[in-house]
Design a protein around this motif. Sequence first.
Motif, PDB file in Angstrom:
ATOM      1  N   TYR A   1     -61.931   6.111 -43.678  1.00 25.30           N
ATOM      2  CA  TYR A   1     -61.435   7.049 -42.671  1.00 25.30           C
ATOM      3  C   TYR A   1     -61.704   8.496 -43.078  1.00 25.30           C
ATOM      4  O   TYR A   1     -61.933   9.352 -42.217  1.00 25.30           O
ATOM      5  CB  TYR A   1     -59.945   6.831 -42.442  1.00 25.30           C
ATOM      6  CG  TYR A   1     -59.634   5.602 -41.615  1.00 25.30           C
ATOM      7  CD1 TYR A   1     -60.107   5.479 -40.310  1.00 25.30           C
ATOM      8  CD2 TYR A   1     -58.869   4.563 -42.147  1.00 25.30           C
ATOM      9  CE1 TYR A   1     -59.823   4.361 -39.549  1.00 25.30           C
ATOM     10  CE2 TYR A   1     -58.585   3.436 -41.387  1.00 25.30           C
ATOM     11  CZ  TYR A   1     -59.060   3.339 -40.094  1.00 25.30           C
ATOM     12  OH  TYR A   1     -58.779   2.226 -39.338  1.00 25.30           O
TER      13      TYR A   1
ATOM     14  N   GLY B   1     -63.750  11.182 -40.839  1.00 22.38           N
ATOM     15  CA  GLY B   1     -63.287  12.529 -40.541  1.00 22.38           C
ATOM     16  C   GLY B   1     -64.313  13.590 -40.873  1.00 22.38           C
ATOM     17  O   GLY B   1     -64.351  14.656 -40.252  1.00 22.38           O
TER      18      GLY B   1
ATOM     19  N   VAL C   1     -46.961   6.468 -32.507  1.00 26.06           N
ATOM     20  CA  VAL C   1     -48.391   6.645 -32.759  1.00 26.06           C
ATOM     21  C   VAL C   1     -49.168   5.471 -32.195  1.00 26.06           C
ATOM     22  O   VAL C   1     -50.207   5.641 -31.546  1.00 26.06           O
ATOM     23  CB  VAL C   1     -48.671   6.805 -34.270  1.00 26.06           C
ATOM     24  CG1 VAL C   1     -50.170   6.836 -34.526  1.00 26.06           C
ATOM     25  CG2 VAL C   1     -48.031   8.075 -34.802  1.00 26.06           C
TER      26      VAL C   1
ATOM     27  N   VAL D   1     -52.106   5.720 -29.316  1.00 21.55           N
ATOM     28  CA  VAL D   1     -53.477   5.248 -29.553  1.00 21.55           C
ATOM     29  C   VAL D   1     -53.886   4.296 -28.428  1.00 21.55           C
ATOM     30  O   VAL D   1     -55.004   4.380 -27.896  1.00 21.55           O
ATOM     31  CB  VAL D   1     -53.591   4.563 -30.930  1.00 21.55           C
ATOM     32  CG1 VAL D   1     -54.918   3.810 -31.052  1.00 21.55           C
ATOM     33  CG2 VAL D   1     -53.475   5.585 -32.049  1.00 21.55           C
TER      34      VAL D   1
ATOM     35  N   ILE E   1     -48.974  15.399 -28.089  1.00 21.46           N
ATOM     36  CA  ILE E   1     -49.673  16.339 -28.967  1.00 21.46           C
ATOM     37  C   ILE E   1     -48.987  17.697 -28.956  1.00 21.46           C
ATOM     38  O   ILE E   1     -48.853  18.357 -29.998  1.00 21.46           O
ATOM     39  CB  ILE E   1     -51.150  16.452 -28.546  1.00 21.46           C
ATOM     40  CG1 ILE E   1     -51.873  15.129 -28.781  1.00 21.46           C
ATOM     41  CG2 ILE E   1     -51.850  17.579 -29.311  1.00 21.46           C
ATOM     42  CD1 ILE E   1     -53.242  15.049 -28.157  1.00 21.46           C
TER      43      ILE E   1
ATOM     44  N   GLY F   1     -49.449  13.524 -33.987  1.00 26.25           N
ATOM     45  CA  GLY F   1     -50.832  13.334 -34.432  1.00 26.25           C
ATOM     46  C   GLY F   1     -51.148  11.857 -34.540  1.00 26.25           C
ATOM     47  O   GLY F   1     -50.297  10.998 -34.268  1.00 26.25           O
ATOM     48  N   PHE F   2     -52.362  11.543 -34.965  1.00 21.16           N
ATOM     49  CA  PHE F   2     -52.811  10.158 -35.019  1.00 21.16           C
ATOM     50  C   PHE F   2     -53.143   9.705 -36.445  1.00 21.16           C
ATOM     51  O   PHE F   2     -53.706   8.627 -36.637  1.00 21.16           O
ATOM     52  CB  PHE F   2     -54.022   9.968 -34.110  1.00 21.16           C
ATOM     53  CG  PHE F   2     -53.729  10.268 -32.666  1.00 21.16           C
ATOM     54  CD1 PHE F   2     -53.185   9.293 -31.844  1.00 21.16           C
ATOM     55  CD2 PHE F   2     -53.963  11.521 -32.145  1.00 21.16           C
ATOM     56  CE1 PHE F   2     -52.896   9.558 -30.521  1.00 21.16           C
ATOM     57  CE2 PHE F   2     -53.675  11.808 -30.823  1.00 21.16           C
ATOM     58  CZ  PHE F   2     -53.135  10.827 -30.004  1.00 21.16           C
TER      59      PHE F   2
ATOM     60  N   TYR G   1     -56.286   7.794 -37.736  1.00 21.80           N
ATOM     61  CA  TYR G   1     -57.049   7.494 -36.523  1.00 21.80           C
ATOM     62  C   TYR G   1     -57.546   8.745 -35.805  1.00 21.80           C
ATOM     63  O   TYR G   1     -58.167   8.641 -34.740  1.00 21.80           O
ATOM     64  CB  TYR G   1     -56.197   6.675 -35.557  1.00 21.80           C
ATOM     65  CG  TYR G   1     -55.718   5.372 -36.142  1.00 21.80           C
ATOM     66  CD1 TYR G   1     -56.607   4.343 -36.442  1.00 21.80           C
ATOM     67  CD2 TYR G   1     -54.370   5.169 -36.422  1.00 21.80           C
ATOM     68  CE1 TYR G   1     -56.175   3.158 -36.991  1.00 21.80           C
ATOM     69  CE2 TYR G   1     -53.926   3.979 -36.974  1.00 21.80           C
ATOM     70  CZ  TYR G   1     -54.830   2.975 -37.258  1.00 21.80           C
ATOM     71  OH  TYR G   1     -54.392   1.804 -37.810  1.00 21.80           O
ATOM     72  N   ASP G   2     -57.293   9.918 -36.365  1.00 22.68           N
ATOM     73  CA  ASP G   2     -57.735  11.164 -35.726  1.00 22.68           C
ATOM     74  C   ASP G   2     -59.217  11.144 -35.384  1.00 22.68           C
ATOM     75  O   ASP G   2     -59.630  11.547 -34.298  1.00 22.68           O
ATOM     76  CB  ASP G   2     -57.437  12.372 -36.622  1.00 22.68           C
ATOM     77  CG  ASP G   2     -56.042  12.939 -36.381  1.00 22.68           C
ATOM     78  OD1 ASP G   2     -55.484  12.682 -35.299  1.00 22.68           O
ATOM     79  OD2 ASP G   2     -55.518  13.619 -37.265  1.00 22.68           O
ATOM     80  N   SER G   3     -60.022  10.700 -36.341  1.00 20.10           N
ATOM     81  CA  SER G   3     -61.479  10.723 -36.133  1.00 20.10           C
ATOM     82  C   SER G   3     -61.912   9.741 -35.056  1.00 20.10           C
ATOM     83  O   SER G   3     -62.990   9.888 -34.470  1.00 20.10           O
ATOM     84  CB  SER G   3     -62.208  10.412 -37.446  1.00 20.10           C
ATOM     85  OG  SER G   3     -61.809   9.161 -37.974  1.00 20.10           O
TER      86      SER G   3
ATOM     87  N   ILE H   1     -59.770   8.891 -32.337  1.00 20.29           N
ATOM     88  CA  ILE H   1     -59.128   9.240 -31.074  1.00 20.29           C
ATOM     89  C   ILE H   1     -59.559  10.606 -30.553  1.00 20.29           C
ATOM     90  O   ILE H   1     -59.644  10.810 -29.332  1.00 20.29           O
ATOM     91  CB  ILE H   1     -57.595   9.182 -31.228  1.00 20.29           C
ATOM     92  CG1 ILE H   1     -57.158   7.775 -31.638  1.00 20.29           C
ATOM     93  CG2 ILE H   1     -56.896   9.582 -29.932  1.00 20.29           C
ATOM     94  CD1 ILE H   1     -57.598   6.681 -30.688  1.00 20.29           C
ATOM     95  N   LYS H   2     -59.876  11.553 -31.429  1.00 24.03           N
ATOM     96  CA  LYS H   2     -60.225  12.899 -30.962  1.00 24.03           C
ATOM     97  C   LYS H   2     -61.405  12.909 -29.991  1.00 24.03           C
ATOM     98  O   LYS H   2     -61.339  13.583 -28.945  1.00 24.03           O
ATOM     99  CB  LYS H   2     -60.513  13.827 -32.141  1.00 24.03           C
ATOM    100  CG  LYS H   2     -60.667  15.282 -31.727  1.00 24.03           C
ATOM    101  CD  LYS H   2     -60.894  16.197 -32.918  1.00 24.03           C
ATOM    102  CE  LYS H   2     -60.982  17.651 -32.461  1.00 24.03           C
ATOM    103  NZ  LYS H   2     -62.017  17.896 -31.466  1.00 24.03           N
TER     104      LYS H   2
END
Length: 280
Positions: free
Chosen positions: A87, A91, A219, A223, A255, A260-261, A264-266, A268-269
């Motif tokens: 992950y 990112g 979260v 998602v 948000i 935040g995620f 999983y940010d990378s 979901i963004k």
Amino acid sequence: LIYRYPSSEIAKEILFGNLSDGELMFLKKSFLGMDINVFDLYRRVGRLEEAKKLGGLTLDRCFQTDDTALINRCGDFLTRVISGEAYTYMGEGDFERAYESFSKVEGIFSSMKLEASEGKDAVMLYSVRAANLLNMAGISVDQGFFPEDMDINLSSAEENNSKSITFMEERGGIRDPTWMSNYHYNSGLIFEYRGHLNEAIFEYKDALGFSEEGSNYTVQSMVVRARLSNALISTQDPQFFSEARDHYSHLVKYISEGGGFGVYDSLIKPILDKLKSRLE
């Protein structure tokens, strides 16, 4: 052991006698258990290289004991370490290295004794393995890396996801909403990556329903909403856009309140950017 139980028989043997094979194995497993806790602590504080090195050595030593529970516990913790590394690469936009790390995770799962696991442990291990394979498939779909492996990864993900629901439904009736949501979410991804959007939407809606049964999994539900909104607009059917906007409004609120995620940010963004361009 000597410090805690100085008068015990095993302490006396360590200090003054010769340990039996059984006593030596007991000590070996005790030390391995401590090593597992140590490298998991390294993971939690972000010392991933140290965690990966100690975790790899510990897993090799666990195999020497042939203790199923110990092997699976160590393997489970080590997959978390390497997933964290994957992950991190995602990112940074290094999807090829992320794929390689997820592949290492799959290699660890292949070496574990999953067939001997039971109950919630089995549900977790099969579900997480399916999710890892879907991360690999997602990189193939979205980034174009290793597309030749996609069908194999999707089939294996489907098999492991099915095994997780088998343990939930047939062995003790485990109906934990988090794991049920994971099952339907994984199913949705499998359908989506195969291009079956209507089926994916159906599964994502089931996943959302289960995720909202538990109050501590915000979260997870967000998602799912992101994936569901994306699937709805990807159909290009105008009748779905109103529903997609409703789910997107929950994401915007979440948000805006500081949600935040995590790892999983990378993932979901990019979906959020797409939703913003289509729904605002």
